[in-house]
Design an enzyme around this catalytic site. Structure first.
Site, PDB file in Angstrom:
ATOM      1  CB  CYS A  52      -1.029   0.031   1.254  1.00 44.15           C
ATOM      2  SG  CYS A  52      -0.096   0.061   2.692  1.00 44.15           S
ATOM      3  CG  ASN A 264      -2.264   5.591  13.351  1.00 42.36           C
ATOM      4  OD1 ASN A 264      -2.581   5.585  14.759  1.00 42.36           O
ATOM      5  ND2 ASN A 264      -2.922   5.157  12.424  1.00 42.36           N
ATOM      6  CD  GLU A1266       4.002 -27.979  -8.221  1.00 42.11           C
ATOM      7  OE1 GLU A1266       3.065 -28.128  -7.376  1.00 42.11           O
ATOM      8  OE2 GLU A1266       3.896 -28.868  -9.162  1.00 42.11           O
TER       9      GLU A1266
END
Length: 1334
Positions: A52, A264, A1266
């Site tokens: 973000c 924050n 894989e």
């Protein structure tokens, strides 16, 4: 309280004015839901992944300049952006207007696979360029340190961004570039091996005029004297935004319990994730006194609201310009700050916040306390000074400051001439991770002597607060700094530092060992410094000084090579050439849409799951009455609301969508709340009350399942030769076991979907992030009681899958569809990261127990292996995963007598599911552990033992009797050892180890044979639908899912070759069950094989229809041919189908053609470990991979690198913790660590094997998704070799256990020495551990 203020800020150059802004709303939700800017992604919600990332710009009126910095939008309250300018990925460039060079370069350098992390990467780099247009590689590494990627392995991202460091020219001379005279030379001769995956010559130049200017209006706002405070009122929280210190103090006096926020980064996660909602919050970020920095004669005074980045810059500047004696403490601080969180968090978090959070795992406090810092605190009553020491923190999360006091500043003193300071930390990951233990240490000596005048030792992470070992510090004062002091100090520390075994976070023994190890490092550092000053005769052998060397984090670099296509191949044919991912540019600009980026449907609702809090219990009652009274709540759904079937059968094993009568794991879905917004649904879900009656038995571990004989059927067995007889006759027999922990998928995009009822005959569209759209369609239809033809599943792309979006997302889709059916409205499900990890589970933990018979020359004669996996509470795909483990148990080795048994344990944990490799990495790990241990017992290099036992005949048979030719495997092995310079480097490792006591190196190489395709043959099929339109454009649909592996790109390359049209004329819109029915999952490394063969089949059908027309009109263009075909009524649409091989295994006989073919490869890795802390550095990795004839070398190299780095996480870093009650404790980016940039080998070289053919697959290529995961085990085995070297030096020559992952704790405690012995003698082994190994 005053009336609401207007919030004014800019987003991408546009003014935003918000009335009645909500203090709880973070920037991420504002951008995505209100501004419609979905390029900024939700990855973790806690500031731990960087998905973000955006740029924030502010005008600093004191410095009279604009400051640009990155933040995590998921933590940034939107109301705190008053007067700021925000730039998102959409604001810097787009495919519709003009790309920004950052966007172009990450795309063209193949640095975007699934693309979910790409916008965050772009914004981190963009912000760096705004501040420093010509950065260094170190600048780039630091800027990206807070951005995680699960797909690429980071190297291509760095390679793309490195082009901003200086002018480079490249691009292969045979592949369209100007790569110079040597780009395709081997030993001075022209070669068909290319080393360039992308061209740099035609990159867009960096053009500052393209950047958005800082809005002049905001400058004027900032220059004006600040007026009254701003007030923002929300439903639950009010935020006050004062500009003056005096007002701030008044507010604190009136509301002493109100928390202060600036960055924050501490309060934010509590509010977002833990339900902490104080009625009043005070934002102190605009009080200038709190941001002031003042230098004086005795040191620097730093405002409490200064960011950690600001502190880092101040310390860096001081270290560069001031004399060394004054800045030793600053250097120690810098050492800590460089590893503390990512760049975004350091830009947001403040010095004061870090201290007053009173969390001992936050590293700064221990260092600042050791330095003797002073806090200036103010209130309406005045100012006072407080010492920053352990007394400041009476309990976890508490300080001795009065509630009405505000921390104004911190005084950080210069160090004195006879002061020596150091800081230490050890974490799960070297960067972007909270520390297990951190420490600050300061020793002051009487001038001109080695007599200790004072000693300050402060530890964080060994208790609920900072810990000062008082006796140790007091007893050593007045003594000379000599060996006897060290011995006494360690004894004192052992008594002074009490770490309970069940301390929160666990690792009690390890943490206490770190305390003593840190002091030992400090002792050596001080002794060396005193000797340099000429006052000490303590002399350390040169090999001991390695304890003082710290690991440096390097940006990964390396070489990649692949075979060029034949010069006879037309330039227009893209097959075999490096081609950019089809969506890379859209991913880099934020235009690429994922399921949660789709616009809201009118009347759309949101769903939040109610899950079990008990592991095994009877449900007595579900009470949703409180929840239903909450604002915005529409309904509660549970089993009684399911119109169709509430359970599905998976190979005769039932699994419920909603638990009805009984829960069998913590995290099982019981019901769900449906509401008008995400937040309303989440709040209401917490109010649903479920009453339980606990049931017995309840257990979670493999060992307990074995005791209870709790197993799923079927149990598998496969055998070659006479194992029992061979074991009896073997010269030597070893019996041992290896445990391998599970792994969380941690795809950056969490699971979710949008279910949209169409209101007619039960129709429903499901826009879903799934790897298996057909299965999702099937389960939704089952739950709704309708036919599958009424359900259309749409998949545009996935933000990572790795096997985790096959089974669990189908059940989530059924639950969400039930809610949509009940309400008659669209319902959106987006799992929070914590719930995603809790509900969906991950890779199976495995226990391998074995007996192996061998000769002294390392030849293995027999092996008897029993595999146990923890399957969890339902079968899911556990039996297939165990099959794959058993079928890979031989790996590359011809063991004449080999027996394997596979048992899936049934426990009361969420059911484990598919994960990249699908049991292969676990099965291969056991056999490679056997080879490693046999080599150790024989006193031989492990690679020699591997070489001796390898399959070598031209025609070999696996233990399940499948024939194969190992020639390419042997070539990979030999070429890997050669390219890695293995023999020479092994000698160098041995020389290093003999001259370094406290640092050891290890090197290890493994070969690999990996089966491609599904052993259940019916899955080996693919289908496609190809349309040609009259304008000549081509639309391809297929049954595969694009999740970053590039399946769409390869499908377009295939269609381009067959149709003879450019790739730009071909488009793939989405995967849709309405276009291609009954498709197999995109898994087993088989997606490209199946899909591209189907696309090829469809295109060839079309070309056969067009051929007569083309032959008649050879001079016409493709578009004209297509138009003419339309007028001649030639069908321009065709289906394609690929019927794969009839693979199957007869488990009664233990034989069968299990796989379509085998991919081969080899990998060699070198590591260095710190024997005192358990830290390790991945130095170099070389991989040679057989991909056949690569369809797209750039994508294949990317898959190899990404798979390898995911394997590094599996085998060395990623650790899941469960409580003794079966609760997953590691639920989020702050607790669970995937590899970051710092974990990638400094040198990562990948070479695609040349002249490799594969007649079985599309254009002679091979599946690649894989196999590379297992190569991460080379780092594990290299670590184990390094530990063995350390143990031999201490006289410990026998075998030793090492579980995977080889975490710092396990490495340190395996490097047994006087410090570990000291701690283990004191351990309380009866204490209940904090977590269990499942």
């Amino acid at each position: 309280m005053s009336s609401p203020s207007e919030l004014i800020f800019f987003v991408n150059g546009r003014k935003v004015v918000v009335k009645n802004a909500d203090p709880e709303e973070v920037l991420l939700s504002f951008l995505r839901r209100k501004a419609g800017l979905t390029g900024t992604k939700y990855g973790c919600g806690g500031g731990g992944c960087g998905a973000c990332t955006v740029m924030v710009s502010r005008y600093d009126r004191h410095q009279e300049k604009v400051q640009h910095y990155t933040v995590n939008a998921c933590l940034q309250p939107v109301v705190t952006l008053h007067g700021a300018a925000v730039v998102t990925v959409e604001g810097i460039g787009s495919t519709k207007t003009k790309l920004h060079p950052v966007q172009e370069r990450i795309a063209k350098a193949h640095g975007s696979q699934c693309g979910f992390c790409t916008p965050g990467m772009v914004m981190s780099m963009y912000t760096l360029l705004r501040n420093k247009p010509q950065p260094s590689v170190e600048d780039i590494r630091e800027a990206l340190g807070g951005n995680l990627c699960r797909c690429t392995g980071y190297r291509p991202i760095i390679d793309g961004f490195k082009t901003f460091c200086g002018r480079e020219t490249s691009g292969c001379c045979q592949n369209g570039g100007g790569g110079g005279e040597t780009c395709c030379e081997e030993n001075g001769e022209k070669s068909d091996i290319c080393r360039e995956l992308f061209q740099k010559d035609d990159f867009l130049p960096l053009d500052p005029s393209q950047d958005l200017i800082f809005p002049p209006e905001l400058m004027l706002m900032e220059r004006k004297l600040k007026g009254d405070a701003l007030y923002f009122h929300g439903e639950r929280v009010t935020l006050v935004f004062p500009f003056e210190l005096s007002h701030l103090l008044e507010l604190k006096a009136e509301h002493p319990a109100a928390p202060l926020v600036v960055g924050n980064t501490t309060i934010g996660p509590k509010m977002l994730l833990k339900g902490f909602h104080p009625p009043l919050v005070i934002y102190a970020g605009e009080v200038s006194e709190l941001r002031a920095v003042a230098w004086g004669e005795n040191g620097v005074t730093v405002g409490a609201a200064c960011s950690l980045s600001s502190l880092q810059k101040e310390m860096q500047d001081a270290v560069e310009v001031l004399e060394e004696e004054k800045t030793r403490g600053y250097e120690a601080l810098l050492q800590t700050l460089r590893c503390l969180a990512g760049k975004q968090i350091r830009n947001m978090a403040t010095v004061g916040g870090n201290i007053l959070s009173a969390n001992p795992k936050y590293d700064l406090s221990s260092v600042l306390a050791a330095l003797g810092c002073t806090l200036h605190v103010v209130s309406k009553d005045g100012m006072r000074s407080v010492s920053l020491d352990e007394k400041l923190f009476p309990a976890f999360g508490e300080t001795s400051l009065r509630p009405d006091e505000v921390l104004l500043s911190i005084v950080i003193p210069f160090t004195k001439p006879w002061e020596i300071v150091a800081a230490y930390r050890q974490a799960q990951r070297r960067e972007l991770s909270f520390s297990f233990v951190n420490a600050g240490m300061r020793a002051t000596f009487r001038e001109g002597t080695d007599t200790l005048e004072s000693l300050s030792i402060i530890y964080g992470g060994v208790g609920s607060t900072l810990v000062k070992p008082k006796r140790t510090c007091q007893e050593l004062v007045g003594r000379s700094w000599r060996e006897d002091l060290l011995s006494d100090a360690c004894s004192f520390l052992k008594e002074d530092v009490l770490v309970p075994l069940n301390i929160h976070g666990g690792r009690g023994e390890y943490r206490k060992t770190l305390c003593i190890s840190f002091f030992f490092k400090f002792f050596m550092q001080v002794a060396v410094e005193l000797k340099r000053k000429g006052v000490s005769d303590v002399d350390f052998p040169p090999e001991d000084l390695s304890a003082l060397r710290t690991f440096r984090n390097d940006a990964p670099q390396g070489r990649q090579s692949f075979q060029l296509v034949s010069e006879a191949q037309p330039r227009s044919d893209p097959v075999g050439r490096p081609s950019m991912h089809q969506s890379a540019l859209e991913q880099a600009t934020g235009e690429a849409k994922y399921y949660d980026d789709l616009p809201s449907v009118q009347g759309e609702l949101f769903i939040f799951m109610v899950t079990s809090s008990r592991a095994h219990a009877k449900i007595l009652n579900i009470d949703a009455s409180d929840a239903l009274t909450m604002p915005g709540v529409v309904t509660f759904v549970s089993a009684e609301d399911v119109p169709g079937e509430n359970r599905r059968l998976w190979f005769n094993n039932p699994e419920e969508f909603f638990a009805e009568e009984e829960v069998i794991c913590v995290g099982q879905i019981i019901g769900a709340v449906v509401a008008g917004s995400r937040e309303e649904a989440k709040r209401a879900a917490q109010r649903v009350r479920v009453s339980y009656q606990d049931l017995e038995p309840v257990f979670f571990t493999i060992q307990d399942a074995i005791k209870h004989e709790s197993f799923f059927e079927p149990k598998r067995r496969v055998e070659r030769g006479d194992v029992d007889a061979a074991l009896k006759e073997a010269e030597r027999v070893l019996e041992d076991e290896i445990y391998m922990g599970g792994q969380e998928h941690f795809y950056l995009e969490t699971q979710g979907l949008i279910a949209v009822p169409r209101g007619e005959r039960g129709e429903m569209d499901v826009f879903v992030a799934t790897q298996h759209a057909a299965f999702t369609q099937e389960l939704v239809a089952l739950a709704l009681g309708v036919d599958s033809n009424k359900i259309s599943c749409h998949v545009k792309r996935l933000g990572g899958g790795f096997g985790g979006k096959v089974m669990k997302i189908a059940s989530l889709s059924a639950v969400t569809a039930v809610a949509a059916h009940k309400t008659g409205r669209a319902v959106r499900c987006c799992l929070d990261r914590g719930d995603d990890m809790l509900i969906t589970s991950g890779r199976h933990p495995f226990l391998g127990r074995y007996q192996v018979g061998f000769s002294s020359d390392g030849t293995i004669l027999a092996a008897d292996i029993t595999y146990y996996s923890n399957g969890g509470c339902t079968l899911d795909e556990s039996s297939f995963i165990m099959d794959k483990a058993l079928l890979h148990m031989d790996n590359a080795y011809r063991i004449p007598n080999l027996r394997g048994r596979g048992i899936v344990c049934k426990t009361f944990l969420p059911s484990y599911t598919a994960f990249r490799g699908f049991g292969g990495p676990q099965g291969l790990m056991v056999i490679e552990s056997i080879l490693h241990e046999v080599a150790a017992r024989c006193g031989l290099p492990a690679e020699k033992v591997r070489n001796i036992n390898m399959y070598r005949d031209q025609l070999c048979y696996t233990h399940h009797k499948q024939p194969f030719d190992p020639t390419l495997m042997i070539r990979c092995w030999d070429e890997c050892l050669h390219r890695a310079g293995y023999e020479e480097r092994l000698r160098a490792v041995q020389a290093f180890n003999s001259s370094n006591r406290w640092k050891k190196r290890g090197i290890a190489a493994v070969p690999q044979k990996f089966g491609i395709g599904f052993s259940k043959g019916f899955y080996n099929q693919g289908a496609a639908l190809v349309h040609i339109y009259k304008d000549g454009s081509v639309l391809v649909s297929h049954g595969g899912t694009e999740m970053g592996q590039g399946i769409n790109t390869k499908a377009v390359q295939t269609a381009s070759r067959v149709l003879g049209v450019p790739m730009s004329s071909i488009f793939i819109k989405e995967t849709c069950t309405g276009n291609v029915p009954n498709a197999a999952p995109s898994a087993a490394s088989f997606g490209t094989d199946a899909v591209c063969m189907a696309v090829k089949d469809a295109c060839e059908k079309l070309m056969r229809r067009l051929r007569p027309l083309v032959d008649r009109k050879r001079g016409d263009s493709w578009k004209q041919w297509v138009c003419d075909a339309y007028f001649e009524k030639i069908s321009l649409s065709a289906t394609g189908f690929f019927m794969g091989p009839p693979t199957c295994v007869d488990w009664e006989k233990g034989e069968g053609q299990a796989y379509y073919y085998f991919s081969f490869g080899a990998c060699c890795s070198e590591v260095e470990i710190d024997c005192l802390t358990g830290d390790h550095k991945n130095i170099r990795t070389d991989i040679v991979m057989d991909v056949g004839k690569s369809i797209n070398p750039a994508l294949d190299v990317g898959q190899v690198e990404g798979g390898f780095v995911q394997g590094v996480g599996l085998y060395t870093i990623e650790e899941l913790h469960f409580s003794a009650d079966g609760v997953l404790l590691t639920r989020g980016a702050s607790q669970y660590k995937i590899p970051a940039l710092c974990d990638v080998p400094a040198e990562l070289n990948v070479h695609l094997l040349a002249d490799a053919e594969n007649p079985h697959a599309i254009y002679s290529s091979k599946g690649i998704g894989e196999p590379p995961v297992f190569f991460g085990s080379t780092v594990f085995f290299a670590i184990k070799a390094a530990i063995a070297a350390a143990r031999r030096e201490r006289g410990l020559t026998g075998g030793f256990p090492l579980r995977a992952p080889a975490t710092a704790e396990r490495i340190r405690m395996a490097c047994e020495d006087q410090f570990t012995e000291m701690v283990r003698k004191d351990s309380d082994l009866k204490a209940k551990p904090w977590s269990i190994d499942v």
